[in-house]
Write an enzyme that holds these catalytic residues in place. Sequence first.
Site, PDB file in Angstrom:
ATOM      1  N   ARG A  50       0.858  -1.182   0.000  1.00 37.13           N
ATOM      2  CA  ARG A  50       0.000   0.000   0.000  1.00 37.13           C
ATOM      3  C   ARG A  50       0.895   1.233   0.000  1.00 37.13           C
ATOM      4  O   ARG A  50       2.104   1.124   0.122  1.00 37.13           O
ATOM      5  CB  ARG A  50      -1.031   0.017   1.152  1.00 37.13           C
ATOM      6  CG  ARG A  50      -0.699  -0.638   2.415  1.00 37.13           C
ATOM      7  CD  ARG A  50       0.198   0.065   3.426  1.00 37.13           C
ATOM      8  NE  ARG A  50       0.083   1.490   3.452  1.00 37.13           N
ATOM      9  CZ  ARG A  50       1.116   2.304   3.571  1.00 37.13           C
ATOM     10  NH1 ARG A  50       2.357   1.833   3.675  1.00 37.13           N
ATOM     11  NH2 ARG A  50       0.965   3.603   3.597  1.00 37.13           N
ATOM     12  N   GLY A  51       0.253   2.403  -0.146  1.00 33.97           N
ATOM     13  CA  GLY A  51       1.039   3.627  -0.323  1.00 33.97           C
ATOM     14  C   GLY A  51       1.102   3.918  -1.814  1.00 33.97           C
ATOM     15  O   GLY A  51       1.381   3.018  -2.621  1.00 33.97           O
ATOM     16  N   ALA A  52       0.831   5.184  -2.181  1.00 37.33           N
ATOM     17  CA  ALA A  52       0.621   5.523  -3.588  1.00 37.33           C
ATOM     18  C   ALA A  52       1.763   5.089  -4.525  1.00 37.33           C
ATOM     19  O   ALA A  52       1.520   4.353  -5.493  1.00 37.33           O
ATOM     20  CB  ALA A  52       0.352   7.023  -3.697  1.00 37.33           C
ATOM     21  N   ARG A  92      -7.401  -0.475  -6.719  1.00 41.54           N
ATOM     22  CA  ARG A  92      -7.721   0.610  -5.774  1.00 41.54           C
ATOM     23  C   ARG A  92      -7.960   1.893  -6.578  1.00 41.54           C
ATOM     24  O   ARG A  92      -7.284   2.123  -7.581  1.00 41.54           O
ATOM     25  CB  ARG A  92      -6.599   0.818  -4.730  1.00 41.54           C
ATOM     26  CG  ARG A  92      -6.517  -0.331  -3.724  1.00 41.54           C
ATOM     27  CD  ARG A  92      -5.614  -0.008  -2.560  1.00 41.54           C
ATOM     28  NE  ARG A  92      -6.242   0.886  -1.590  1.00 41.54           N
ATOM     29  CZ  ARG A  92      -5.584   1.455  -0.581  1.00 41.54           C
ATOM     30  NH1 ARG A  92      -4.276   1.248  -0.431  1.00 41.54           N
ATOM     31  NH2 ARG A  92      -6.208   2.238   0.274  1.00 41.54           N
ATOM     32  N   GLN A 193      -1.799   2.502  10.001  1.00 47.09           N
ATOM     33  CA  GLN A 193      -0.511   2.585   9.288  1.00 47.09           C
ATOM     34  C   GLN A 193       0.555   3.287  10.130  1.00 47.09           C
ATOM     35  O   GLN A 193       1.738   2.972  10.037  1.00 47.09           O
ATOM     36  CB  GLN A 193      -0.684   3.360   7.965  1.00 47.09           C
ATOM     37  CG  GLN A 193      -1.420   2.631   6.858  1.00 47.09           C
ATOM     38  CD  GLN A 193      -2.899   2.921   6.870  1.00 47.09           C
ATOM     39  OE1 GLN A 193      -3.469   3.251   7.903  1.00 47.09           O
ATOM     40  NE2 GLN A 193      -3.556   2.780   5.731  1.00 47.09           N
ATOM     41  N   ASP A 234      -1.935  11.017  -2.215  1.00 51.22           N
ATOM     42  CA  ASP A 234      -2.356   9.965  -3.149  1.00 51.22           C
ATOM     43  C   ASP A 234      -2.763  10.527  -4.497  1.00 51.22           C
ATOM     44  O   ASP A 234      -2.731   9.834  -5.505  1.00 51.22           O
ATOM     45  CB  ASP A 234      -3.502   9.152  -2.544  1.00 51.22           C
ATOM     46  CG  ASP A 234      -2.977   8.292  -1.410  1.00 51.22           C
ATOM     47  OD1 ASP A 234      -2.844   8.811  -0.280  1.00 51.22           O
ATOM     48  OD2 ASP A 234      -2.647   7.125  -1.666  1.00 51.22           O
ATOM     49  N   ASN A 244      -5.285  12.599   0.520  1.00 50.54           N
ATOM     50  CA  ASN A 244      -4.355  11.776   1.308  1.00 50.54           C
ATOM     51  C   ASN A 244      -5.176  11.039   2.373  1.00 50.54           C
ATOM     52  O   ASN A 244      -6.395  11.211   2.469  1.00 50.54           O
ATOM     53  CB  ASN A 244      -3.248  12.643   1.931  1.00 50.54           C
ATOM     54  CG  ASN A 244      -2.134  11.795   2.536  1.00 50.54           C
ATOM     55  OD1 ASN A 244      -1.625  10.895   1.878  1.00 50.54           O
ATOM     56  ND2 ASN A 244      -1.768  12.051   3.784  1.00 50.54           N
ATOM     57  N   LYS A 245      -4.487  10.238   3.141  1.00 52.78           N
ATOM     58  CA  LYS A 245      -5.156   9.390   4.135  1.00 52.78           C
ATOM     59  C   LYS A 245      -6.162  10.173   4.970  1.00 52.78           C
ATOM     60  O   LYS A 245      -5.884  11.304   5.391  1.00 52.78           O
ATOM     61  CB  LYS A 245      -4.068   8.753   5.025  1.00 52.78           C
ATOM     62  CG  LYS A 245      -4.557   7.839   6.124  1.00 52.78           C
ATOM     63  CD  LYS A 245      -5.470   6.743   5.633  1.00 52.78           C
ATOM     64  CE  LYS A 245      -4.861   5.900   4.544  1.00 52.78           C
ATOM     65  NZ  LYS A 245      -5.871   5.038   3.854  1.00 52.78           N
TER      66      LYS A 245
HETATM   67  O1  MRU Z   1      -4.458   3.325   2.265  1.00 55.44           O
HETATM   68  P1  MRU Z   1      -2.975   3.513   2.110  1.00 55.44           P
HETATM   69  O2  MRU Z   1      -2.199   2.973   3.254  1.00 55.44           O
HETATM   70  O3  MRU Z   1      -2.481   3.028   0.759  1.00 55.44           O
HETATM   71  O4  MRU Z   1      -2.790   5.095   2.128  1.00 55.44           O
HETATM   72  C1  MRU Z   1      -1.505   5.630   2.037  1.00 55.44           C
HETATM   73  C2  MRU Z   1      -1.480   7.103   2.187  1.00 55.44           C
HETATM   74  O5  MRU Z   1      -2.486   7.756   2.311  1.00 55.44           O
HETATM   75  C3  MRU Z   1      -0.144   7.763   2.098  1.00 55.44           C
HETATM   76  O6  MRU Z   1      -0.103   8.901   2.897  1.00 55.44           O
HETATM   77  C4  MRU Z   1       0.077   8.183   0.646  1.00 55.44           C
HETATM   78  O7  MRU Z   1      -0.055   7.074  -0.219  1.00 55.44           O
HETATM   79  C5  MRU Z   1       1.391   8.802   0.421  1.00 55.44           C
HETATM   80  S1  MRU Z   1       2.637   7.569   0.627  1.00 55.44           S
HETATM   81  C6  MRU Z   1       4.044   7.914  -0.028  1.00 55.44           C
END
Ligand code: MRU
Length: 344
Positions: A50-52, A92, A193, A234, A244-245
């Site tokens: 996970r993570g963009a 996603r 996270q 994201d 973002n999250k």
């Molecule tokens: O749902 P996730 O864990 O994939 O969400 C991740 C985030 O929101 C991060 O802050 C975002 O992807 C930036 S990571 C370099």
Amino acid sequence: MSTYDAVRALVWKHDALELLDQRRLPAVREFVRCTTAQEVAEAIRAMVVRGAPAIGIAAAYGVVLAGRQHGLRDADAVRRVEEDIERLAQSRPTAVNLFWALQRMRQVLADGGTLELLEEAARRIEQEDLEANRRMGEFGAALIEPGRDVLTHCNTGSLATAGLGTALGVIRTAYAQKRVAHVFADETRPWLQGARLTAWELKEDGIPVTLLCEGAAASLMQTGRIGWVIVGADRITARGDVANKIGTYGLAILARHHGVRFMVVAPSSTFDLALHSGAEIPIETRPMEEVTMLAGQRIAPEGVEAWNPSFDVTPAELIDAIVTERGVILRPDAERVRAIIGGA
Ligand code: MRU
């Protein structure tokens, strides 16, 4: 800097993609081995990875695995690879890096790309991300004056990228430069996270970290200890609105109220210049069990529903700086985004 970048979320093995299972960290350090694009798509959906930027890189390698599985001999085989690209795109919805990486791979395929060229393209996407993070680390750290702590949200580290991280890359660099001595990390409900991943990464690096529930962020800012809130992204629109999250928007409002500065760190692959306003960004809603259950135990009464958007949108007006590998966008708006990232 390598002292502060020990973890890798993705390991490419030529015939397989190994993903550090982020659902099991920090208790168990185990890799999931994917040999098909379907397996990679499922791993992204289930948040093994996970993570963009990391899901974009994983998807790119997924296309290489599709090429290996179906062969690229004739139009029928190429069509099967394209179907797998579509499957990966469905995994996603919010992080645009996924679609950006798939578009690059699609182009290699359309140009008559061989398996070798697909693999080279995926490796390049991964390498470029690591280089972007190193540059952003330097750019972002330069904005931080020593003397105060920083607050971060979610996980934006090596686990979320090719390595080092976006927001966490800035924090790591700032720590190495003695601009930051202590990091506060939101636990990041509901998937945790921050508690499970960010705290683990910082601990592995020996960087002092204190966890808090995001409900405590206002009180933390009220103490005057925090100089910057530093987060990833994201998807960023042409006017600088940032998805973002979930919880990021609230932090930006709190930061503005308390005179704390707010930094977003994201590579140019996170920009979606086709979108103007953040209201246009598709926001993923995840299962309500992520809120009603905790560690396999029900915590809410049976029958109670939950609203579980995985991301929110912070308007550009609340952001002091967007740090990209191409430069820093101070007080972002459409013109300033265009000056650094381009677009019409
Ligand atoms: O749902 P996730 O864990 O994939 O969400 C991740 C985030 O929101 C991060 O802050 C975002 O992807 C930036 S990571 C370099």
